[in-house]
Design an enzyme around this catalytic site. Structure first.
Site, PDB file in Angstrom:
ATOM      1  N   SER A 257       4.937  -9.916   4.676  1.00 60.07           N
ATOM      2  CA  SER A 257       3.340  -9.186   4.588  1.00 60.07           C
ATOM      3  C   SER A 257       2.069  -9.784   5.181  1.00 60.07           C
ATOM      4  CB  SER A 257       2.613  -8.786   3.586  1.00 60.07           C
ATOM      5  OG  SER A 257       1.985  -7.773   4.100  1.00 60.07           O
TER       6      SER A 257
ATOM      7  N   ARG B  24      -8.500  -3.244  -5.770  1.00 58.35           N
ATOM      8  CA  ARG B  24      -6.335  -3.081  -5.948  1.00 58.35           C
ATOM      9  C   ARG B  24      -5.674  -1.613  -5.879  1.00 58.35           C
ATOM     10  NH1 ARG B  24      -2.335  -6.046  -5.060  1.00 58.35           N
ATOM     11  NH2 ARG B  24      -0.769  -5.554  -6.141  1.00 58.35           N
TER      12      ARG B  24
ATOM     13  N   ASP C 278       7.238   1.626   5.630  1.00 59.61           N
ATOM     14  CA  ASP C 278       5.753   1.218   5.712  1.00 59.61           C
ATOM     15  C   ASP C 278       4.768   1.400   7.036  1.00 59.61           C
ATOM     16  OD1 ASP C 278       4.172  -1.261   5.978  1.00 59.61           O
ATOM     17  OD2 ASP C 278       5.495  -2.449   6.233  1.00 59.61           O
TER      18      ASP C 278
ATOM     19  N   HIS D 275       5.107  -0.295   2.519  1.00 63.35           N
ATOM     20  CA  HIS D 275       4.823  -1.941   2.598  1.00 63.35           C
ATOM     21  C   HIS D 275       5.640  -2.747   1.165  1.00 63.35           C
ATOM     22  CE1 HIS D 275       3.343  -5.296   3.906  1.00 63.35           C
ATOM     23  NE2 HIS D 275       2.608  -5.153   2.919  1.00 63.35           N
ATOM     24  N   ASP D 276       5.712  -2.112   0.595  1.00 62.20           N
ATOM     25  CA  ASP D 276       6.404  -2.859  -1.069  1.00 62.20           C
ATOM     26  C   ASP D 276       8.142  -2.886  -0.639  1.00 62.20           C
ATOM     27  OD1 ASP D 276       3.725  -3.779  -2.490  1.00 62.20           O
ATOM     28  OD2 ASP D 276       3.829  -2.142  -3.440  1.00 62.20           O
TER      29      ASP D 276
END
Lengths: 385, 196
Positions: A157, A227, A322, A355-356
């Site tokens: 990332s 967040r 992602d 994405h994680d």
């Protein structure tokens, strides 16, 4: 808490601090007269200092990438799945360095530190830092540790952007670059998400224009909201659906704004937990660093032209679900490298995590990483002491 | 190295840019990188093959060729290779056009379905042939197009593609005068070096 430290863990680690008193000129025009970087190392540096691997962290990461600080730790470092003896980034072979970037809130100089010139906390006055500034400061840390050339620099990332910058800025100081779930620059949508995150922080009445510590306050609502938004973009719709579906707290609808769906509870928890460990000004800075990054702007938007400076070999990895940094974004880098005639390999990993995924020990992902880095390790001139 | 690959090796100039489509475990590319100092990339979707390439240090990209090759610029490679894979793609004719757009020259090898044993098998048994070169059943084969040496030659003619040279080899990948004289009947593998 680990009852026993697993055999493939780097074990108990202690962070170290490096102090720098040579001024660092930043991209924004300001400079830091002195600063410190907090970092951890795993494994042993070999005699000719050729087996060092630098880990660059993402938006909310820090220097604690692997192992535990104490037996009472509930969780290991953020990339423990990849770093350790026998793991993809094998600490039997490599000397791994992970640091907290400038502007961070985990021990490196940042908005919560004292400005030596005023004796007050920096807070809102901490200068905006960029990926370029980070790479410059990381190079100084490498100098301090006696590392001229990294065997590999690895990051996911925002961390991948730092790796890309390394390959352009210091082409002779790395043999290989591993860029995971990253992009050559943010898309408009990415920037838009970042702006919503920043606005939610700025509009929190407890933010006090960034000087909240001075005002004995913490903008928990704004940071938590930022967040929550971020978290949604890091997961895939499928992953969230599989985890929560439309599971409810109560048997019937309550017709109010309390928690009804489990996903709401999850997001609120994630948002709140984040405010306990992260600084709002740092979050603002990190998202800005993301927005500004665009190495191709030096060459009129031609990414392959700027990448023609690179001398290392590249591995790029993306994940199918992602959507924050979709595979196509990694492929932009791959295509530019091919155009520039640089050695590059690319794997698109099937993953449900969005994405994680770059933080998960997905077997094929770890195998690709391990295969690439094993060859890098085998090409080193001397054995680890 | 397989001798059809050896033959290709003889046709490749040193220090050129090569793209190997469906490169498998990268045998040919590895050889060309080592011995001809080519700047080469492989395209592959098989996970094990991809890993093998990475292990050997061969630049390899995971890309599904059936989904297009638009990411490669016109004439951006000196040579585009495809060995024993053309029969596996949806539209070989369009793929050849793409290969000739990307590469100044192309080398393509494929199993010749016109080989006398294939013909005999189909004629006598009435079933699709299964051989060492085509070791699959009709339903599980990755080979979705069957064509012959002549079919390929004809396609080149229709598309005005220049055949710079060709070779035809048997099951042991040997080159014999009788194969050369009647390649459509006797070759098991056909090798074409083409350009626009």
């Amino acid at each position: 808490m680990p009852d026993v430290i697993p055999a493939d863990s780097v074990g108990i680690v202690t962070p170290q601090i490096a102090q720098f008193d040579t001024p660092l000129a930043l991209s924004c025009g300001q400079s830091l007269s002195s600063y410190q970087l907090i970092y951890e190392t795993y494994g042993t540096l070999n005699q000719d200092a050729s087996n060092a691997v630098l880990i660059c962290h993402a938006l909310s990461g820090d220097h604690h990438a692997a192992g535990y600080h104490a037996m009472s730790d509930s969780k290991p470092g953020w990339w423990d799945s990849a770093i350790g003896p026998g793991k993809a980034i094998d600490t039997n072979k490599f000397f791994v360095i992970s640091l907290n970037n400038l502007g961070g809130c985990c021990g490196s100089t940042g908005p919560t530190s004292i400005n030596p010139e005023t004796g007050q906390r920096w807070e809102a006055s901490f200068p905006i830092v960029t990926v370029e500034d980070w790479v410059e400061s990381q190079a100084r840390l490498a100098d301090l540790l006696g590392i001229q050339t990294f065997a590999a620099i690895v990051g996911g990332s925002l961390g991948g952007m730092q790796v890309l910058e390394w390959s352009i800025r210091f082409p002779t100081r790395l043999k290989s670059a591993v860029i995971v779930a990253s992009a050559p620059k943010l898309s408009t949508q990415n920037i838009a998400f970042n702006e919503v995150a920043r606005q939610s922080i700025r509009r929190d009445p407890d933010f006090f224009d960034g000087n909240y510590i001075e005002n004995n306050s913490v903008p928990t609502n704004g940071l938590g909201l930022a967040r929550m938004l971020g978290h949604i973009t890091y997961l895939s719709d499928d992953a969230m659906g599989a985890k929560f579906g439309r599971q409810r707290r109560h048997d019937s609808y309550q017709y109010n704004y309390g928690i009804e769906f489990e996903v709401e509870s999850y997001l609120r928890y994630q948002g709140e937990a984040f405010t306990k460990r992260f600084d709002a000004n740092t979050y603002m800075l990190m998202t800005k660093a993301l927005d500004y990054f665009d190495p191709a702007s030096q060459t009129n938007g031609d990414l392959s032209a700027v990448l023609s400076r690179a001398q290392c070999e590249f591995l790029l990895v993306s994940f199918t679900t992602d959507w924050r940094f979709a595979p196509e974004r990694s492929e932009e880098i791959v295509n530019a490298l091919v155009k520039a005639g640089k050695p590059v390999s690319y794997a698109k990993i099937e993953a449900t995590e969005g994405h994680d995924a770059f933080l998960f020990p997905i077997p094929r992902y770890m195998a690709v990483l391990n295969t690439f880095l094993t060859r890098v390790a085998n090409s080193l001139t001397t054995e680890v002491k | 190295m397989r001798s059809d690959l050896e033959m290709i090796d003889e046709w490749v100039q040193p220090n050129i840019r090569v793209l190997d489509l469906a490169c498998g475990p990268g045998e040919l590319l590895h050889h060309l990188i080592q011995n001809k100092q080519v700047n080469g990339y492989g395209l592959e979707i098989g996970h094990e093959d991809l890993n093998t390439c990475i292990e050997k240090g061969i630049p390899v990209l995971e890309q599904n060729i059936d989904e297009g090759l638009q990411n490669f610029g016109d004439q951006s490679f000196d040579l585009v290779l495809m060995t024993h894979a053309l029969q596996q793609f949806r539209r070989p004719d369009l793929l050849i056009d793409e290969m000739l757009r990307i590469g100044k020259e192309c080398i393509i090898t494929f199993p010749n379905f016109g080989h006398w044993r294939s013909r005999l098998h189909l004629a006598l048994k009435g079933r699709m042939p299964v051989s060492d070169f085509l070791p699959y059943n009709w339903y599980d084969t990755p080979n979705i197009h069957f064509f012959t040496f002549q079919d390929f030659e004809r396609l080149c003619r229709e598309k005005n593609i220049k055949v710079l040279r060709w070779a035809a080899v048997d099951g042991q990948l040997k080159d014999h005068w009788w194969i050369r004289s009647m390649p459509n009947l006797f070759s098991e593998t056909a090798i074409f070096h083409i350009s626009r």
